[in-house]
Design an enzyme around this catalytic site. Structure first.
Site, PDB file in Angstrom:
ATOM      1  N   SER A   1       0.783  -1.227   0.000  1.00  0.00           N
ATOM      2  CA  SER A   1       0.000   0.000   0.000  1.00  0.00           C
ATOM      3  C   SER A   1       0.821   1.286   0.000  1.00  0.00           C
ATOM      4  O   SER A   1       0.266   2.370  -0.197  1.00  0.00           O
ATOM      5  CB  SER A   1      -0.960   0.011   1.195  1.00  0.00           C
ATOM      6  OG  SER A   1      -0.256   0.054   2.414  1.00  0.00           O
TER       7      SER A   1
ATOM      8  N   LYS B   1      -6.143   4.841   8.055  1.00  0.00           N
ATOM      9  CA  LYS B   1      -4.967   5.593   7.621  1.00  0.00           C
ATOM     10  C   LYS B   1      -5.238   7.100   7.639  1.00  0.00           C
ATOM     11  O   LYS B   1      -4.325   7.891   7.903  1.00  0.00           O
ATOM     12  CB  LYS B   1      -4.531   5.119   6.238  1.00  0.00           C
ATOM     13  CG  LYS B   1      -3.995   3.693   6.273  1.00  0.00           C
ATOM     14  CD  LYS B   1      -3.413   3.253   4.947  1.00  0.00           C
ATOM     15  CE  LYS B   1      -2.806   1.850   5.099  1.00  0.00           C
ATOM     16  NZ  LYS B   1      -2.108   1.413   3.871  1.00  0.00           N
TER      17      LYS B   1
END
Length: 339
Positions: A234, A279
């Site tokens: 990611s 996040k």
């Protein structure tokens, strides 16, 4: 007598508390991780550092115990996932960890390739073999190979890709043996493995492993990317932006704290990831001012839309920017005024 009862009760309570920590439940739990500056992690030889910073964002993921299970039920942005949602069928924890680390390795290679080509530099590869990511139960490789092994030769021959390896082994007959030269923990070993058909596809011959390419990217100026035990793909987009920024004379950070997430392919395409809401929380806590989120071509349930929703829920002042390609992020940064 009371002292004995009190002591006994204390022991029982202590044991229950210990059990709560060490007794694993059939779930994984994830929560916001950290936003980490990339300049200390990525170093381009003679690279130019900007006034601001690019940051990768992480999610903390682990096997749930009683306490983390309760935490997930009580708090926002702490999620529970059943085991089968995280682990592939028959996959062990060690195999999952190996898969995540190799996905990170692939992400780094793509990020370097994209950034250097975007900056106008030559990119070459040196192929080294294949990494074992998973060993299939009840197949010949079980007990002889483990996740993380690097296969560098088969029957004394080197091969140019994982596809070549699969093709070579696939042409064998059931019962034939192949001699593998492997590296495990920096030691070279010779392993003999019998070839047999796969149970789910008897026409397919193999030894029972999942694998990924092991290759080294060759660029000038040199670049080092130190990710330690960070796994998964990611951070690809943010790796690319940090490398590109160090290669170019222009300062693309413009003095801002810029976080983000998203996979990167070798063509510069940005893909979705899991845990985008967590996040966003991590980036906001770290003081990020801008956050790049995968747009998924504007789909209704895209990472970008969830990121915007989460930022609104936590009252974040971050600017959430949608990206489908690395060019989207670079074009946005070029237009950004210097802070």
């Amino acid at each position: 007598m009371r002292r004995k009862i009190f002591l006994g009760s204390s022991i029982v309570i202590a044991l229950m508390m210990i059990a709560g920590v060490f007794f694993s439940l059939p779930y994984y739990v994830s929560k916001p991780g950290i936003a980490k500056e990339l300049a200390p992690i990525i170093q381009v030889e003679d690279g130019i550092e900007g006034k601001g910073s690019f940051m990768l964002t992480t999610v903390r993921m682990g096997r749930a115990n009683i306490y983390s299970y309760v935490e997930a039920k009580l708090f926002d942005y702490v999620e529970l996932y059943p085991l089968e949602a995280i682990l592939h069928e028959t996959e062990t924890q060690d195999e999952y960890n190996a898969r995540q680390l190799h996905m990170m390795a692939g992400s780094k290679l793509n990020a370097i390739e994209v950034a250097y080509k975007k900056a106008g530099y030559q990119v070459d590869y040196e192929y080294k073999g294949v990494y074992v990511v998973q060993v299939v139960p009840d197949m010949p490789a079980e007990g002889k190979l483990v996740p993380g092994d690097r296969i560098i030769e088969v029957d004394g021959q080197k091969f140019a890709s994982s596809e070549n390896f699969i093709e070579f082994v696939g042409k064998k007959n059931a019962g034939d043996q192949v001699v593998l030269t492997i590296k495990r923990e920096d030691k070279t070993k010779i392993v003999e493995v019998t070839v047999q058909p796969f149970k789910e596809d008897p026409k397919k011959i193999g030894i029972g492993i999942s694998l990924v390419d092991d290759k080294e990217i060759i660029v000038d100026p040199k670049v080092t990317v130190k990710t330690d035990e960070i796994g998964g793909p990611s951070a690809g987009l943010m790796f690319s932006l940090e490398i590109y920024d160090q290669l170019m004379e222009e300062d693309y950070t413009k003095g801002y704290k810029i976080a983000g997430t998203g996979t990167i392919d070798s063509k510069g395409g940005v893909g979705p990831i899991g845990g985008i809401d967590q996040k966003i929380v991590a980036a906001d806590k770290a003081g990020a001012e801008i956050f790049f989120a995968p747009n998924e071509k504007g789909s209704k349930d895209s990472n970008y839309n969830l990121a915007v929703k989460t930022a609104r829920e936590i009252d974040s002042k971050m600017k959430i920017v949608p990206v489908d390609f690395i060019d989207d992020a670079i074009n946005y940064l070029q237009k950004l005024p210097m802070k």
